[in-house]
Motif scaffolding. Structure first.
Motif, PDB file in Angstrom:
ATOM      1  N   SER A 127     -13.577   3.939   3.214  1.00  0.00           N
ATOM      2  CA  SER A 127     -13.337   3.744   4.651  1.00  0.00           C
ATOM      3  C   SER A 127     -12.151   4.618   5.032  1.00  0.00           C
ATOM      4  O   SER A 127     -11.026   4.361   4.619  1.00  0.00           O
ATOM      5  N   GLY A 185     -12.938  -2.725   6.345  1.00  0.00           N
ATOM      6  CA  GLY A 185     -11.725  -1.936   6.539  1.00  0.00           C
ATOM      7  C   GLY A 185     -11.520  -1.685   8.024  1.00  0.00           C
ATOM      8  O   GLY A 185     -12.471  -1.333   8.715  1.00  0.00           O
ATOM      9  N   VAL A 220      -9.173   3.575   2.593  1.00  0.00           N
ATOM     10  CA  VAL A 220      -9.309   2.394   1.761  1.00  0.00           C
ATOM     11  C   VAL A 220     -10.626   2.511   1.005  1.00  0.00           C
ATOM     12  O   VAL A 220     -11.638   2.883   1.596  1.00  0.00           O
ATOM     13  N   ILE A 277      -5.755  -8.660   4.683  1.00  0.00           N
ATOM     14  CA  ILE A 277      -4.704  -7.967   3.935  1.00  0.00           C
ATOM     15  C   ILE A 277      -4.157  -6.823   4.773  1.00  0.00           C
ATOM     16  O   ILE A 277      -4.897  -5.952   5.220  1.00  0.00           O
ATOM     17  N   ARG A 278      -2.871  -6.854   4.991  1.00  0.00           N
ATOM     18  CA  ARG A 278      -2.204  -5.805   5.761  1.00  0.00           C
ATOM     19  C   ARG A 278      -1.858  -4.680   4.799  1.00  0.00           C
ATOM     20  O   ARG A 278      -1.282  -4.933   3.744  1.00  0.00           O
ATOM     21  N   VAL A 279      -2.220  -3.462   5.122  1.00  0.00           N
ATOM     22  CA  VAL A 279      -1.917  -2.374   4.195  1.00  0.00           C
ATOM     23  C   VAL A 279      -0.854  -1.430   4.712  1.00  0.00           C
ATOM     24  O   VAL A 279      -0.366  -0.587   3.983  1.00  0.00           O
ATOM     25  N   SER A 280      -0.471  -1.551   5.979  1.00  0.00           N
ATOM     26  CA  SER A 280       0.611  -0.675   6.429  1.00  0.00           C
ATOM     27  C   SER A 280       1.822  -1.524   6.782  1.00  0.00           C
ATOM     28  O   SER A 280       1.738  -2.716   7.028  1.00  0.00           O
ATOM     29  N   ALA A 281       2.981  -0.903   6.762  1.00  0.00           N
ATOM     30  CA  ALA A 281       4.238  -1.630   6.914  1.00  0.00           C
ATOM     31  C   ALA A 281       4.444  -2.041   8.370  1.00  0.00           C
ATOM     32  O   ALA A 281       4.028  -1.324   9.288  1.00  0.00           O
ATOM     33  N   PRO A 282       5.125  -3.179   8.599  1.00  0.00           N
ATOM     34  CA  PRO A 282       5.361  -3.648   9.963  1.00  0.00           C
ATOM     35  C   PRO A 282       6.600  -3.019  10.598  1.00  0.00           C
ATOM     36  O   PRO A 282       7.117  -3.546  11.556  1.00  0.00           O
ATOM     37  N   VAL A 310      -6.074   0.919  -1.922  1.00  0.00           N
ATOM     38  CA  VAL A 310      -5.480   1.468  -0.709  1.00  0.00           C
ATOM     39  C   VAL A 310      -4.820   2.793  -1.081  1.00  0.00           C
ATOM     40  O   VAL A 310      -3.952   2.827  -1.952  1.00  0.00           O
ATOM     41  N   ARG A 362      -4.780   6.181   6.862  1.00  0.00           N
ATOM     42  CA  ARG A 362      -5.004   5.716   5.504  1.00  0.00           C
ATOM     43  C   ARG A 362      -6.483   5.661   5.176  1.00  0.00           C
ATOM     44  O   ARG A 362      -7.303   5.451   6.055  1.00  0.00           O
ATOM     45  N   VAL A 390      -7.374  -4.830   5.938  1.00  0.00           N
ATOM     46  CA  VAL A 390      -8.620  -5.056   5.226  1.00  0.00           C
ATOM     47  C   VAL A 390      -8.969  -6.531   5.378  1.00  0.00           C
ATOM     48  O   VAL A 390      -8.122  -7.399   5.164  1.00  0.00           O
ATOM     49  N   TYR A 393       7.499  -6.018  16.728  1.00  0.00           N
ATOM     50  CA  TYR A 393       6.244  -5.654  17.386  1.00  0.00           C
ATOM     51  C   TYR A 393       5.336  -6.870  17.575  1.00  0.00           C
ATOM     52  O   TYR A 393       4.239  -6.747  18.102  1.00  0.00           O
ATOM     53  N   LEU A 413      -1.856   3.896  -3.465  1.00  0.00           N
ATOM     54  CA  LEU A 413      -0.687   3.129  -3.036  1.00  0.00           C
ATOM     55  C   LEU A 413      -0.714   1.732  -3.651  1.00  0.00           C
ATOM     56  O   LEU A 413       0.283   1.253  -4.184  1.00  0.00           O
ATOM     57  N   ARG A 414      -1.853   1.079  -3.541  1.00  0.00           N
ATOM     58  CA  ARG A 414      -1.940  -0.298  -4.027  1.00  0.00           C
ATOM     59  C   ARG A 414      -3.360  -0.607  -4.447  1.00  0.00           C
ATOM     60  O   ARG A 414      -4.310  -0.090  -3.864  1.00  0.00           O
ATOM     61  N   SER A 416       8.747  -9.421  12.949  1.00  0.00           N
ATOM     62  CA  SER A 416       8.603  -8.027  13.366  1.00  0.00           C
ATOM     63  C   SER A 416       8.856  -7.898  14.864  1.00  0.00           C
ATOM     64  O   SER A 416       8.388  -8.720  15.653  1.00  0.00           O
ATOM     65  N   ILE A 455      -5.737  -3.924  -4.753  1.00  0.00           N
ATOM     66  CA  ILE A 455      -5.749  -5.333  -4.373  1.00  0.00           C
ATOM     67  C   ILE A 455      -6.972  -6.007  -4.972  1.00  0.00           C
ATOM     68  O   ILE A 455      -8.104  -5.577  -4.761  1.00  0.00           O
TER      69      ILE A 455
END
Lengths: 351, 351, 351, 351
Positions: free
Chosen positions: A31, C40, A38, C63-68, A4, A36, C2, D137, A60-61, D135, A63
C-alpha cells in the motif's frame, strides 16, 4: 504482519521485502501512501519471524497483528473451557475457591488451615512444600515431607490439593501427590519447567509473572499446551509497578482481557497481589465482580507464627466474612460456588 | 530492623514486640515520640523475619535496614573482585568484551562471528546453544550440537566460551563444554538453576531479571555464592518500563549502584537492552564511561539471516567503530582492554 | 495508519472502513490475508483520528505509523539544531553545562554556587525561584526575589540564567529576568503553560515527564513549537520505574532515541535522575559518552543546609573531578566545552 | 523519622545527627546495634526535612514514617466524609455515578448523552469543554461555548455538572458554570492549578496522575485543602505500567488503600483506565464491589463520531446493562444509588 517502510525507503527496498516474503512462501500486499509505504504480509508468522524483516534497509517497523499462541487462543475455540481438579470444576459457571497456608509447616497447622479454608467456602486446598524464596536465607519449605502432609489432609478433609513445583526434576514426585501443579510467578518463563508440567498428566495452575504481559502469559501457557496438556488455569496475582503502598498492583482488567483472548479459566490471588490482610476481602469481592472464575487465598491458623507471608493470611475472624462474600456474590454473577467432592471420592482417587 | 508502631498502638502492643524480639534472642530499643513509637531491633535479621512482626497488633510497618545478602556484599569485602574466565580477567582494572552471535546456527556462522568479535576487541566468545524463547514457536537452539560448535571455534580462535544454560538438568553437560555459564534474565529467580550452577565449578554470568530490583539481583547471586561459587559476574541488560521506543530501558545507574553494594564485577549488555542496532554503540560508550567492567555484545555475519534477535546484531560495518571505542575509551577510565589468552593456552585447558 | 480487521470481520465491515476513510478525504488500500484483512490508510492522520475507526464493527486494532509531531521532527529537518541561550550554544558540536543550586535561597548562596558552577565548567547558571514541590509543606521558593538574585549573579559572573516557571500567569515576569525558561517534569503536559512559554520569546528547557514516553515528550515540545518558538532544548531527567535504589531511572537510551527523532538538542540531568551525590559523576560521564549535547547539574556551597534536594548536590570536593571530566571527555566525542560569554556581553543584553 | 547510620559511621557522626536534630527543636533516640546504629527522631517532620540529614557523614538512609499530608489524612479525622455536588452526595453510604460525553461537541449531542447517563443511573453530568490533549493537533474542546451547553443541559435534565479546568486563569470562569471542578490526571501536580481550585468555592474532583503514588495523590489533595477547600473527591483512573493490552492499568487496590489513609471519598473511572468499551462494565462491577463511592463513565450517543475517546464510550446497547448493575450491586455493598435532585432545585441553584 505489517511492515512499515521508512519515509526514505526506495522502491528497491520495498521490493526486497516483497521478494523475501515470497521466498518464505508468503504473500505481500503493498500500500503506497504519500509519505509512507506499508506492506501487508499473509502466511505463517513463524516463518516471517525468521526473516528479520526489521533489519532490512528502509524498514521502519514490523508490526505483528496475530497472537503468538494458538492452542490456548479463543480464536479457534470460542467456548470457554472447564478444567476439573480432583473432580472440582473451574470454569464459566462456577466460582471456585482454593485456600490454605502459604507454606506447609506441620500436619497440625495444615489441617487447621484446611478446615478454615473449607469453612470459608474453599473447594480445593493449597499449600507450599517447595517454596521459591527471593533470599536463600528465607524458609525453603518441607519438601516431600510437606507433600505427605498435604495428602494426609486431603484424606481427612476431602479437599483436592494444589501445590507448587519449582524444579523440572521434581515434577514427577510432586505429581504423584498433588491434584494440580502450580507454576509460580517467578517461574512463568522457566521453559524447562513449563515443558515438564506439560507432560505430567495433571492440571496446571499458571501464575502470571509479575512483569509479564498478558501476551507473554498466554505464550507461557502455550508451552504447556504444546506438550498435550490443555488443563491449564491462569492466575492473575499482581504486577510490579511504581506504586509501593501494595506489594504488587492487582491487574484486575487482566481477568476480562485474558478471558477474551483465551478459552482457559482465569482466577485471582488477592493475597499475594496486595500483600496485606486488610485488602484480601475487598480484592476478593472485586475479583468475583469482574468475572473471575475462582480465587486462591492464603489462610493460616496463627499468622504471627507463619514461616512465610504471614502478613497477608486471613485469620479466624476473617473467615466468616469471606464465607459470606462467597455465598452472596457468585449468584449475582450467575455462578455457583464450587464444592469439594465427597470425602470418599477424593480418597478413592488417590489410593 | 526497625518496627514503626501505629499512632493508636498501646503500651502493651509495644511490649509484645519487645518480648517477641527478645524471645528470638534479639535486643529491642524503644524510642517513644509524640505521636509514634519506633522500636529498633538488634540481632540476626533472618530470625526476625520469621517473627512476622508486621502481623502484630499495633505495628504499622517493619523496615529492613540491612541487606538480605552477605557473601556477595561489599560490606565485609571492600575490595572489588576479579573473576577469571579461561584466563581472561573481568574486574576493576580491565574492560572485557564478550561478543558473538545470539544463537549458534552453524559452525561457519559461529566462526565468522568469532573473528568479527575478536576484530572488535572481544576477549570472550558468546553464543547460545539452548535458547529461552517467549514463544514455543520460536527457534529453540541447536542444543549439544551448538556446544560442540562453540568448543571447535574456541580451539580455532583461542576465545574462551560463554553460553547459557536453562535447565538444571543440563548444567553438567553445558559445563563440560563452556568456560562460563550464563543464567539469563528470565531465569534470574529460577532458584533450582541458581543452585545447580553454584555447584558446577565454572564462573557464572548472572543477567539481571528485566523486572528485578538490584537487591533481588544480588540475592539471586547469593544463591550461587551459597553453594561455594563466588566466581560471579553481574550483567545489567535493561529493565521493563512503560517506554516502548526501546525493547527495554538500560538502567545505566545500576552499574555504579551494584558496584557499591557488591564486590562482584558488573558488565552491560547494550544489544538486548535497546534491541536496536543503532543504539549499540552509544550504549557501549555510556557503559564504559559509567564504569562498567565489561560488555556483552551481539555480532552476526549476516543479521538478516539470523534465527534470533537479528535486529540488534552488529554487522561488519560497525565492527571498526566498536574497535575504535574499545581502544580509545578504556584508557580514559584507567582500564586496559582485556585480551584472549594465547590460542595454545585455551586449547590446553580443554583437552 | 493501518487498520487491522478482526478474524470475524465481514466484507461489509471492511467496506465500512474504506467508505469512512474516503468520506474524510483519504485513500484506503485493502490487503486480504487468509485469516485477517488489513487496511492501509493514506491521508491526513488528524482527520483519521476523528473517525474513531477503532469503534467500528469488525475492527481489531488501529495502528498509527507516523509521529504525532511535525515541527520538532527530524523527518523534514535532518540537520540537528543549535539553540543559543544568552549567546551560549547548545547543539551537536558543543557540550554545554548548566549548573547551580536547586533552589535560590540567598544572594550569597547563589553567588557561591555560581562560582562553583563556573569552576566546574558550566556556561549557564541554573537556580529555582518558583519550586514545584510534591508536598505543600515543603519549601516553595523565593519567587520574584529569587529572580532578582539570579539577575544580580548573572551580572557578576557573566553566566546567563536558566530558571523554572510553573504558572502560565508568571511567564512574562520570569521571562523578564531569565535567559531560558525551564518547564519541569511535573508540568510537561501542562498545556496552558506550554502554550504560554511558546509565546514568551525565550528559549525553553523542556524536561521529560517522569512517566512520559519519548513520543509524548516530543508532542509536548510540539505545543511550544506551534506557538512559533523552536528554541527548545529537551532534558532527560529519569523516569519512574519499579527500581527504588535510585530516585528515578535515568533513561540513557532516550538521548540517542530523541536525537534521531527530533532535530532539537538533548541534555541530561544526572542530579535529579539518581537523586544521589555519588551517582552524579558516573552519570555525567555516561551522558557525555552516549552523545548528550549538555548537562544540568545541582551544585550547592553547603548541601547540608540546602532547602531542597541537598542529598544530590555536588560539593566543593566534587567540583575538581567534574571539571576534569568536562575537559577530558567532550574532545573524545568530537565536542568543545561551551563557555560563558564575556561578562560585559551578558550585562549588555540585560540592561 | 528514622535515620539509619552506615556500618562505618563513627560516634562523632551519630552525635552530629543528634545535635542537628536538637538544634531544630527535635528529640533523638539512639539505638546502637552490633553492626548498625539507628536514630529515631521526634518532632516536626517539616523541620527535619530541611536538615538534609541524608547528606551528613555516616548516614545511610533517612526513613520517613509519617505521611506528608495532614488535612486530608484519616489519622485525625476517622469518619469518612460526604461531599455534596449540587445537592448530590458522594460518600460512604451512597454509590454516585457521574456520566456524560468525554467532550462537549454540540448541544444536541450533550443532551442526548445526558439522557443516556440518567437512564443508566447517573446523578451527575460530566462533559469536557477544555480538553488537555497529548498532541496539539487533537481536538481541544469548545471552551466557554461548551460550558454554556452544559449549563443548558443541566437546566433541562436537573443533573449538576462536573467539568475539567486546565488553566489557573480559567478557574473563575469554569466555576461560574460548573457544580464541580475536575482536575485531570496530567495536572495532578500542577500546583498553581491546585491552589486556584482550592480557592474557587466549588467541590473538586481530583484524578490521580497516571504515574502518581497514592501518597503523592493525597499530597496533591492537601494543596487544595490548604486553601480552605475540603470538598474533594479522589478519582482512580488507571496507572501507567508495562502492560499494553489496556490503555492504563486500573489500580483497583488504590480504592481501599486511599480510603484507609484519607477521609475523602474515592471514585473510579472505568472508561479511561481500560480505554476499551468491553472493559467498562466489568471494571464498573469491580469498582462497586471493592468499595468505591462512585464512578465516572463516558457515554456518547454516537461514539464513532466522537471527537475524543470514542473507543471507550458506552453506547445505547450498554446503558440497560449499566442500569442493571447500578440497581443490583450497590445494595449488596450496603449502599444506595444517589439520584439527581429534582430539576427545579438545580435550576434554582444556578439562576
Amino acid at each position: 504482519m505489517v511492515v512499515v517502510m521508512a519515509p526514505e525507503a526506495t522502491n528497491a527496498d520495498v521490493q526486497a521485502v516483497v521478494d523475501l516474503v515470497r521466498s518464505a512462501g508468503g504473500t505481500a500486499f503493498v500500500s503506497r501512501g504519500v509519505s509512507r509505504t506499508v506492506v501487508g504480509l499473509v502466511g505463517d508468522v513463524a516463518d516471517f519471524d525468521a526473516l528479520n524483516l526489521g533489519g532490512l534497509a528502509g524498514v521502519l517497523r514490523v508490526i505483528r497483528v496475530s497472537a503468538p499462541y494458538k492452542l490456548v487462543s479463543r480464536e479457534h475455540h470460542p467456548d470457554r473451557s472447564v478444567i476439573r481438579v480432583g473432580g472440582v470444576p473451574i470454569g464459566p459457571d462456577t466460582l471456585t475457591i482454593i485456600a490454605g497456608p502459604c507454606a506447609v509447616e506441620s500436619a497440625e497447622q495444615t489441617l487447621r488451615a484446611a478446615w478454615m479454608a473449607k469453612a470459608a467456602g474453599a473447594a480445593l486446598l493449597r499449600g507450599g512444600a517447595f517454596k521459591p524464596r527471593t533470599s536463600p536465607y528465607s524458609y525453603q519449605g518441607l519438601g516431600e515431607e510437606g507433600l505427605r502432609i498435604l495428602a494426609g489432609v486431603r484424606a481427612e478433609t476431602g479437599m483436592p490439593v494444589v501445590t507448587e513445583v519449582i524444579d523440572p526434576g521434581h515434577v514427577d514426585l510432586v505429581a504423584s501427590y498433588a491434584d494440580m501443579l502450580q507454576v509460580g510467578a517467578r517461574n512463568m518463563q522457566n521453559f524447562a519447567l513449563l515443558q515438564a508440567v506439560g507432560s505430567a498428566g495433571r492440571p496446571v495452575l499458571l501464575k502470571r509473572g509479575f512483569s509479564a504481559t498478558v501476551e507473554e502469559w498466554l505464550s507461557a501457557a502455550e508451552y504447556i499446551a504444546q506438550r498435550g496438556n490443555l488443563d491449564i488455569v491462569l492466575c492473575e496475582r499482581g504486577i510490579r509497578t511504581f506504586e509501593n503502598a501494595t506489594r504488587n498492583t492487582l491487574d484486575i482488567s487482566a481477568v476480562p482481557v485474558a478471558q477474551r483472548l483465551s478459552h482457559l479459566p482465569v482466577i485471582v490471588d488477592p493475597s499475594h497481589s496486595g500483600g496485606r490482610r486488610d485488602l484480601v476481602l475487598p480484592l476478593t469481592r472485586a475479583a468475583i465482580a469482574v468475572g473471575a472464575d475462582g480465587l486462591i487465598i492464603d489462610v493460616h491458623p496463627e499468622p504471627t507464627a507463619a514461616r512465610c507471608d504471614g502478613d497477608q493470611a486471613l485469620v479466624d475472624a476473617d473467615i466468616r466474612q469471606l464465607a459470606e462474600v462467597a455465598s452472596v456474590l457468585p449468584p449475582v454473577m450467575g455462578r455457583t460456588l464450587a464444592m469439594s467432592p465427597d470425602r470418599s471420592e477424593t480418597v478413592a482417587a488417590h489410593p
